[in-house]
Design an enzyme around this catalytic site. Structure first.
Site, PDB file in Angstrom:
ATOM      1  CB  VAL A   1      -0.957   0.040   1.219  1.00 18.06           C
ATOM      2  CG1 VAL A   1      -1.992  -1.068   1.119  1.00 18.06           C
ATOM      3  CG2 VAL A   1      -0.199  -0.042   2.529  1.00 18.06           C
ATOM      4  CB  SER A   2       0.538   4.449  -1.724  1.00 14.81           C
ATOM      5  OG  SER A   2       0.419   3.765  -2.949  1.00 14.81           O
TER       6      SER A   2
END
Length: 202
Positions: free
Chosen positions: A8-9
């Site tokens: 995930v970012s």
């Protein structure tokens, strides 16, 4: 063997890895074979991905939730997938635009081949741009390529060292901080000069 990668970012808690992890577990990836990153896809330093790629062995299959979890951008994605192919590592994408990629199927292998062709195309473009740049540089009176490491003092030391019949060329090159190939461009094995070496000494 299946090996998974999830990402995930954001690491501020607004995004969670659990949906991806659940999807990989449902696909048969064991919990201890899932690598993860909390980082933007555009970051070069992704320790989870680096560890994952290092752990992959020929015959393994890398499983990702979506294709955009894997690559920083299209170029990085194409390069990564082509490296997997060369290492005989498969790829399976579970969702999104790349969900048809599953190298255990004929269609998946076809997509793998397309990525390989794209990687080759990129290499040819780079080579073509390099050749064009060197041609333009020569036209302006400059020689392209890496600067040579041989200069007059280094050449004199090389001549002196190699004049000893017991001298080892690779050892001499190492002591001078050059490659054996570079050494032999300028000096013969007995320490006498080649044409390139004479041009430096003149």
């Amino acid at each position: 063997m299946l090996v998974g990668y999830i990402r995930v970012s954001k690491s501020d808690g607004s995004q969670t890895l659990e949906p991806q992890r659940d999807a990989l577990l449902d696909a048969g990836v064991e919990e201890n074979r899932i690598y993860e990153d909390l980082a933007s896809g555009r970051k070069d330093d992704r320790p989870g991905l680096n560890a994952c790629l290092k752990a992959l062995q020929p015959g393994n299959t890398l499983v990702v939730w979506k294709l955009d979890r894997l690559g920083r951008d299209l170029k990085h994605l194409v390069t990564t997938i082509d490296e997997l192919r060369k290492r005989n590592v498969g790829l399976k994408v579970l969702a999104g635009a790349g969900a048809q990629i599953d190298t255990t199927t004929a269609n998946g292998r076809l997509f793998f081949g397309i990525f390989a062709a794209l990687a080759e195309f990129e290499r040819e473009l780079i080579a073509e741009r390099t050749r064009a740049g060197l041609t333009a540089a020569r036209a302006r009176g400059r020689k392209g390529g890496r600067p040579r490491k041989m200069d007059r003092p280094t050449l004199m030391m090389a001549m002196s060292a190699l004049s000893d019949p017991k001298a080892n060329a690779s050892d001499v090159a190492k002591r001078l901080g050059i490659t054996t190939t570079t050494l032999y461009m300028y000096v013969n094995g007995d320490g006498s000069l080649k044409e390139a070496g004479r041009s430096i000494m003149e």
